[in-house]
Motif scaffolding. Structure first.
Motif, PDB file in Angstrom:
ATOM      1  N   LEU A 193       0.824  -1.208   0.000  1.00  9.86           N
ATOM      2  CA  LEU A 193       0.000   0.000   0.000  1.00  9.86           C
ATOM      3  C   LEU A 193       0.860   1.260   0.000  1.00  9.86           C
ATOM      4  O   LEU A 193       0.449   2.293  -0.540  1.00  9.86           O
ATOM      5  CB  LEU A 193      -0.909   0.013   1.230  1.00  9.86           C
ATOM      6  CG  LEU A 193      -2.194  -0.817   1.162  1.00  9.86           C
ATOM      7  CD1 LEU A 193      -2.982  -0.643   2.454  1.00  9.86           C
ATOM      8  CD2 LEU A 193      -3.043  -0.410  -0.031  1.00  9.86           C
ATOM      9  N   SER A 194       2.033   1.213   0.597  1.00  8.99           N
ATOM     10  CA  SER A 194       2.872   2.405   0.666  1.00  8.99           C
ATOM     11  C   SER A 194       3.259   2.914  -0.715  1.00  8.99           C
ATOM     12  O   SER A 194       3.586   4.096  -0.871  1.00  8.99           O
ATOM     13  CB  SER A 194       4.124   2.122   1.497  1.00  8.99           C
ATOM     14  OG  SER A 194       4.889   1.078   0.920  1.00  8.99           O
ATOM     15  N   LYS A 197       0.986   6.033  -1.955  1.00  7.54           N
ATOM     16  CA  LYS A 197       0.832   7.223  -1.108  1.00  7.54           C
ATOM     17  C   LYS A 197       0.473   8.470  -1.914  1.00  7.54           C
ATOM     18  O   LYS A 197      -0.111   9.421  -1.387  1.00  7.54           O
ATOM     19  CB  LYS A 197       2.105   7.453  -0.305  1.00  7.54           C
ATOM     20  CG  LYS A 197       3.347   7.780  -1.109  1.00  7.54           C
ATOM     21  CD  LYS A 197       4.540   7.973  -0.190  1.00  7.54           C
ATOM     22  CE  LYS A 197       5.802   8.380  -0.948  1.00  7.54           C
ATOM     23  NZ  LYS A 197       6.176   7.368  -1.959  1.00  7.54           N
ATOM     24  N   TRP A 201      -7.792   8.095  -4.453  1.00  7.76           N
ATOM     25  CA  TRP A 201      -8.576   6.928  -4.057  1.00  7.76           C
ATOM     26  C   TRP A 201     -10.066   7.184  -4.283  1.00  7.76           C
ATOM     27  O   TRP A 201     -10.556   8.304  -4.114  1.00  7.76           O
ATOM     28  CB  TRP A 201      -8.370   6.615  -2.574  1.00  7.76           C
ATOM     29  CG  TRP A 201      -7.041   5.973  -2.272  1.00  7.76           C
ATOM     30  CD1 TRP A 201      -5.827   6.586  -2.230  1.00  7.76           C
ATOM     31  CD2 TRP A 201      -6.808   4.596  -1.974  1.00  7.76           C
ATOM     32  NE1 TRP A 201      -4.841   5.687  -1.918  1.00  7.76           N
ATOM     33  CE2 TRP A 201      -5.416   4.450  -1.750  1.00  7.76           C
ATOM     34  CE3 TRP A 201      -7.625   3.480  -1.857  1.00  7.76           C
ATOM     35  CZ2 TRP A 201      -4.831   3.239  -1.432  1.00  7.76           C
ATOM     36  CZ3 TRP A 201      -7.053   2.268  -1.531  1.00  7.76           C
ATOM     37  CH2 TRP A 201      -5.676   2.137  -1.323  1.00  7.76           C
ATOM     38  N   THR A 214     -10.223   0.791   5.388  1.00  6.64           N
ATOM     39  CA  THR A 214      -9.259   1.127   4.343  1.00  6.64           C
ATOM     40  C   THR A 214      -8.379   2.295   4.763  1.00  6.64           C
ATOM     41  O   THR A 214      -7.152   2.272   4.571  1.00  6.64           O
ATOM     42  CB  THR A 214      -9.992   1.457   3.025  1.00  6.64           C
ATOM     43  OG1 THR A 214     -10.845   0.373   2.646  1.00  6.64           O
ATOM     44  CG2 THR A 214      -8.990   1.704   1.906  1.00  6.64           C
ATOM     45  N   ARG A 217      -5.803   1.138   7.189  1.00  8.90           N
ATOM     46  CA  ARG A 217      -4.711   0.390   6.558  1.00  8.90           C
ATOM     47  C   ARG A 217      -3.720   1.332   5.880  1.00  8.90           C
ATOM     48  O   ARG A 217      -2.513   1.116   5.924  1.00  8.90           O
ATOM     49  CB  ARG A 217      -5.276  -0.596   5.523  1.00  8.90           C
ATOM     50  CG  ARG A 217      -6.187  -1.668   6.060  1.00  8.90           C
ATOM     51  CD  ARG A 217      -5.456  -2.740   6.871  1.00  8.90           C
ATOM     52  NE  ARG A 217      -5.201  -2.330   8.235  1.00  8.90           N
ATOM     53  CZ  ARG A 217      -6.136  -2.251   9.181  1.00  8.90           C
ATOM     54  NH1 ARG A 217      -7.381  -2.557   8.933  1.00  8.90           N
ATOM     55  NH2 ARG A 217      -5.809  -1.881  10.411  1.00  8.90           N
ATOM     56  N   CYS A 218      -4.238   2.371   5.230  1.00  4.59           N
ATOM     57  CA  CYS A 218      -3.348   3.337   4.583  1.00  4.59           C
ATOM     58  C   CYS A 218      -2.494   4.057   5.624  1.00  4.59           C
ATOM     59  O   CYS A 218      -1.281   4.251   5.429  1.00  4.59           O
ATOM     60  CB  CYS A 218      -4.163   4.348   3.786  1.00  4.59           C
ATOM     61  SG  CYS A 218      -5.000   3.658   2.315  1.00  4.59           S
ATOM     62  N   ARG A 219      -3.102   4.443   6.741  1.00  4.82           N
ATOM     63  CA  ARG A 219      -2.343   5.129   7.785  1.00  4.82           C
ATOM     64  C   ARG A 219      -1.270   4.226   8.364  1.00  4.82           C
ATOM     65  O   ARG A 219      -0.153   4.685   8.664  1.00  4.82           O
ATOM     66  CB  ARG A 219      -3.293   5.617   8.875  1.00  4.82           C
ATOM     67  CG  ARG A 219      -4.171   6.785   8.421  1.00  4.82           C
ATOM     68  CD  ARG A 219      -5.249   7.110   9.431  1.00  4.82           C
ATOM     69  NE  ARG A 219      -6.032   8.269   9.002  1.00  4.82           N
ATOM     70  CZ  ARG A 219      -7.180   8.650   9.567  1.00  4.82           C
ATOM     71  NH1 ARG A 219      -7.670   7.964  10.607  1.00  4.82           N
ATOM     72  NH2 ARG A 219      -7.823   9.702   9.106  1.00  4.82           N
ATOM     73  N   GLU A 224      -1.732   9.296   4.532  1.00  2.52           N
ATOM     74  CA  GLU A 224      -3.151   9.629   4.573  1.00  2.52           C
ATOM     75  C   GLU A 224      -3.678   9.572   3.143  1.00  2.52           C
ATOM     76  O   GLU A 224      -3.177  10.275   2.260  1.00  2.52           O
ATOM     77  CB  GLU A 224      -3.362  11.032   5.152  1.00  2.52           C
ATOM     78  CG  GLU A 224      -4.805  11.403   5.416  1.00  2.52           C
ATOM     79  CD  GLU A 224      -5.403  10.660   6.610  1.00  2.52           C
ATOM     80  OE1 GLU A 224      -6.642  10.560   6.689  1.00  2.52           O
ATOM     81  OE2 GLU A 224      -4.609  10.185   7.467  1.00  2.52           O
ATOM     82  N   PRO A 225      -4.671   8.728   2.866  1.00  2.00           N
ATOM     83  CA  PRO A 225      -5.132   8.608   1.480  1.00  2.00           C
ATOM     84  C   PRO A 225      -5.759   9.896   0.956  1.00  2.00           C
ATOM     85  O   PRO A 225      -6.478  10.580   1.679  1.00  2.00           O
ATOM     86  CB  PRO A 225      -6.165   7.479   1.552  1.00  2.00           C
ATOM     87  CG  PRO A 225      -6.626   7.479   2.969  1.00  2.00           C
ATOM     88  CD  PRO A 225      -5.437   7.879   3.790  1.00  2.00           C
TER      89      PRO A 225
END
Length: 314
Positions: A193-194, A197, A201, A214, A217-219, A224-225
């Protein structure tokens, strides 16, 4: 003699916490709720409510009475379920609350099976957020809820509810097959996921379980998405991905033909959600609800998509 209607009002007050919310759940006016509680207090001869500021709270005697009321209501529901078995098969109306992906992929198959097997059974589908559906179940607005849990954010068991897990479904990252517009993110070299960045989304709205999950998970992946679109429609999210405007996390249950024009990836940060059904305690063996639960399970079994690596529970 204790009155069941009065006990129901007290039970709902214990669940909702305020007279206004209790009135809304029961489709009463706040004045009617107060009158029902006053009548119950006269019958019991004990103080049931304690005033706190502009609100109220249950007295110790009322809390004990609520526990007895819950047991009475569970037993009555069980009696209704047993009596329904003498009707010669599932019949009547079942109000089912669920969310987009289940209604889109599974519900039509389940309804086809039910209409063929049980012509006297009517199933009404209501599109609802899972948490609102759970509240509506306890308020008797719905008879069955199809819900979802995500790893690390599972909802604890709730009193008054009988839950059955029936399916695990991977969450997949979908990216445009032709790459994101602007070329700021190389979607052909994604390993975690990184790597996203800087990507826009498409997500379901804030407050929904998949949105919260979701974003968390991004954090955890260190960013921050940047949310381009928020919509409850997963097909719109896929359309935005398909045209190169965003990436999205979607359940694997959304398979072909919805994934045309996108690439679906399995990343270690995106494991599986759990699908489950909920009914009120005491109604888990009601013939109509047993039939509906079985139909949804069979609908899942009939969808053969090995690429999604789906697994039945139980």
């Amino acid at each position: 003699m204790l009155n069941l209607k009065h006990l129901q009002v007290l039970h709902e007050l214990a669940r909702h916490g305020t007279l206004t919310k209790t009135a809304a759940a029961l489709h009463f006016t706040p004045s009617a709720v107060s009158q029902q509680l006053a009548a119950l207090q006269r019958v019991t001869g004990v103080e049931l409510l304690e005033h706190v500021g502009r609100g109220v709270r249950l007295s110790p005697a009322a809390e004990q009475l609520v526990e007895h009321a819950r047991a009475v209501f569970d037993r009555l529901a069980l009696a209704e379920s047993d009596l329904a078995a003498f009707h010669g098969g599932p019949r009547g109306r079942v109000r089912v609350a669920s969310f987009h992906t289940v209604l889109l992929e599974i519900a039509p198959l389940a309804l086809t099976r039910l209409s063929g097997l049980y012509p006297d059974l009517e199933v009404q589908l209501i599109n609802q957020d899972v948490d609102e559906g759970h509240t509506g179940l306890l308020s008797h607005d719905f008879d069955l809820v199809l819900g979802e849990d995500y790893p690390g954010s599972a909802i604890p068991d709730q009193p008054g509810v009988h839950r059955e897990d029936f399916y695990t479904d991977p969450i997949r990252l979908v990216v445009p097959a032709q790459g994101l517009k602007g070329g700021r993110v190389d979607t052909g070299e994604l390993g975690s996921l990184s790597d996203l960045k800087d990507a826009p989304w498409a997500m379901e709205p804030p407050g929904t379980r998949i949105h919260r999950w979701t974003v968390s998970r991004c954090r955890e992946a260190g960013f921050e998405p940047r949310v381009l679109a928020e919509t409850p429609d997963p097909l719109l999210n896929l359309q935005l991905v398909r045209h190169g405007h965003a990436v999205a996390a979607v359940p694997a249950l959304l398979g072909e033909p919805h994934l045309a024009g996108v690439v679906a990836l399995d990343l270690p940060e995106l494991p599986c959600r759990t699908l489950y059904t909920e009914v009120r305690t005491g109604r888990e063996r009601h013939p109509a609800l047993v039939a509906v639960r079985e139909a949804f399970r069979n609908a899942i079994e009939s969808i053969n998509r090995p690429e999604a690596r789906r697994t039945l529970v139980g």
